[in-house]
Design an enzyme around this catalytic site. Structure first.
Site, PDB file in Angstrom:
ATOM      1  N   SER A  46      84.739 -29.916  50.486  1.00  8.05           N
ATOM      2  CA  SER A  46      84.236 -30.225  51.956  1.00  8.05           C
ATOM      3  C   SER A  46      84.604 -29.964  52.994  1.00  8.05           C
ATOM      4  O   SER A  46      83.703 -29.709  54.047  1.00  8.05           O
ATOM      5  CB  SER A  46      83.202 -30.941  51.723  1.00  8.05           C
ATOM      6  OG  SER A  46      81.541 -30.385  50.802  1.00  8.05           O
ATOM      7  N   LYS A  49      84.036 -27.150  55.117  1.00  4.63           N
ATOM      8  CA  LYS A  49      82.838 -27.396  56.080  1.00  4.63           C
ATOM      9  C   LYS A  49      83.566 -28.045  57.489  1.00  4.63           C
ATOM     10  O   LYS A  49      82.817 -27.552  58.838  1.00  4.63           O
ATOM     11  CB  LYS A  49      81.839 -28.658  55.847  1.00  4.63           C
ATOM     12  CG  LYS A  49      80.734 -27.908  54.398  1.00  4.63           C
ATOM     13  CD  LYS A  49      80.046 -28.997  54.476  1.00  4.63           C
ATOM     14  CE  LYS A  49      79.053 -28.423  52.806  1.00  4.63           C
ATOM     15  NZ  LYS A  49      79.863 -28.766  52.073  1.00  4.63           N
ATOM     16  N   SER A 106      76.904 -33.405  53.672  1.00  3.50           N
ATOM     17  CA  SER A 106      78.036 -32.520  53.238  1.00  3.50           C
ATOM     18  C   SER A 106      77.034 -31.553  52.261  1.00  3.50           C
ATOM     19  O   SER A 106      77.692 -31.165  51.428  1.00  3.50           O
ATOM     20  CB  SER A 106      79.366 -32.640  52.990  1.00  3.50           C
ATOM     21  OG  SER A 106      80.488 -31.965  52.689  1.00  3.50           O
TER      22      SER A 106
END
Length: 396
Positions: A46, A49, A106
């Site tokens: 993640s 992101k 997330s």
């Protein structure tokens, strides 16, 4: 100062092989103070992101999005794997809430919502854009296959590249940096807590992002202020949440000690098994065929300058045409076919005397909107629409 430095070194070494790569650097100068396996390929999970948010912030700055805009959730986004908010297909989420959903929780479904709305409804096209922009800001060994970091064997990065990307966000979009320091966020009655435990346990911590998949293990970018300095630590492939938090904290402490005592930078490379067992001879990820990497910086200092220069990425995106009269508008629904949306345009014109346009959302829907209104005009038009049986809402 020297006992403190060696104490920090001892604590870091105590974690042995419980993480794959690490780095700590000065965010204001780009000076790397300590790095360990920083150029080795890893799954970013993640931490991906951060790039999705980087491109979102760029869209905000160039008028392609506004914080109060609503994004339509596609069926594809609704089907994203956990962690996610659980948004229903056809529902809407504000851009500001979408940013918080990524920075704090997330959410994988919201990452896909942003990707699809920013790049023609196709997450694959957005991933190509992510990789192209990565090259432009000096990320030499990064390849993105999706907007969230969900497992994909070709979705790779390094501690060095993640650090450069994070610094680019910090330098290019300081007005949005506060999103990475939000400790908790409440949405639709549910409160989500930031997985970066250093925000509450490490003095001066102001960000930034956690990551985890089964293959990537636990990763963290953590940033902190102390004595006028702003440092960033990156930890990839930690065995568990405790290891990633403790190593990140030790890296930051070590970095601040090194700045105070004038210690020289440390480079450490230890053997760890290849991140992709089925590809034991894997080489650094190359750019897609349409991306030129011949001018990519070869040193961290050069890449830092490229990543944090005043120049923005060199890609262009289609801006939504808006009149200059005012910053508000009214939406008269979203439709699954363009013909239905055009019928609503005619309906709005006949019943309200207002000019609306059909706007593809990039997720298979067509919304009908009137732009360029003052706030009071938007409220009046909305009231008139509701009185005439036309479902609507105003936006800014």
């Amino acid at each position: 100062m020297f006992p403190l430095f060696f104490a920090a070194l001892f604590c870091l070494n105590a974690y042995g092989a419980q993480y794959r790569a690490a780095l700590v650097a000065d965010m204001d100068t780009g000076r790397v103070l300590y790095q360990e396996n920083a150029n080795q390929l890893n799954y970013p999970a993640s931490l991906t992101k951060i790039m999705t948010l980087y491109l979102t912030f760029d869209a905000l700055e160039h008028g392609r999005l506004a914080l109060d805009d609503y994004l339509i959730v596609s069926q594809s986004a609704a089907n994203a794997e956990p962690v996610k908010l659980g948004l229903a297909a056809g529902s809407k989420i504000r851009v500001e809430d979408a940013i918080k959903a990524l920075a704090v929780y997330s959410a994988n479904d919201v990452a896909r919502v942003l990707a699809e709305n920013l790049k023609g409804g196709q997450e694959e096209s957005f991933a190509d854009l992510m990789t192209r922009v990565a090259r432009e800001i000096g990320l030499a060994n990064t390849n993105f296959e999706n907007s969230s970091g969900l497992p994909n064997d070709d979705h790779m990065s390094t501690a060095r590249d993640i650090a450069l990307l994070s610094m680019a966000v910090y330098k290019h979009f300081p007005q949005y940096w506060h999103f990475f320091g939000i400790k908790s966020w409440t949405y639709n009655g549910k409160t989500y807590t930031n997985g970066n435990r250093l925000l509450t346990s490490f003095n001066g911590c102001d960000g930034m992002k956690t990551g985890y998949t089964k293959k990537s293990k636990y990763s963290l970018v953590a940033t902190a202020h102390r004595d006028g300095n702003h440092l960033m630590s990156v930890v990839l492939g930690a065995e568990n949440k405790d290891v990633r938090a403790n190593v990140a904290a030790q890296l930051l402490n070590r970095g601040f000690s090194m700045l105070n005592n004038g210690a020289q930078p440390v480079v450490k490379n230890t053997y760890v098994p290849p991140v992709v067992e089925s590809k034991p001879h894997s080489v650094p990820v190359s750019a897609p065929a349409h991306v030129s990497s011949s001018s990519a910086p070869t040193t961290f200092a050069g890449a830092y300058n490229a990543a944090t220069t005043n120049a923005m990425p060199k890609y262009t995106g289609g801006a939504i045409a808006k009149t200059a009269k005012g910053g508000s508008g009214v939406q008269f629904g979203a439709f699954s076919s363009e013909s239905a949306a055009q019928s609503q345009v005619a309906n709005v014109k006949n019943k309200l005397g207002a000019n609306a346009i059909v706007e593809p959302t990039g997720t298979g829907l067509f919304r009908v909107r009137a732009y360029g209104l003052s706030e009071s005009e938007a409220q009046t038009l909305k009231s008139s629409a509701n009185a005439n049986g036309i479902d609507s809402y105003d936006f800014h």
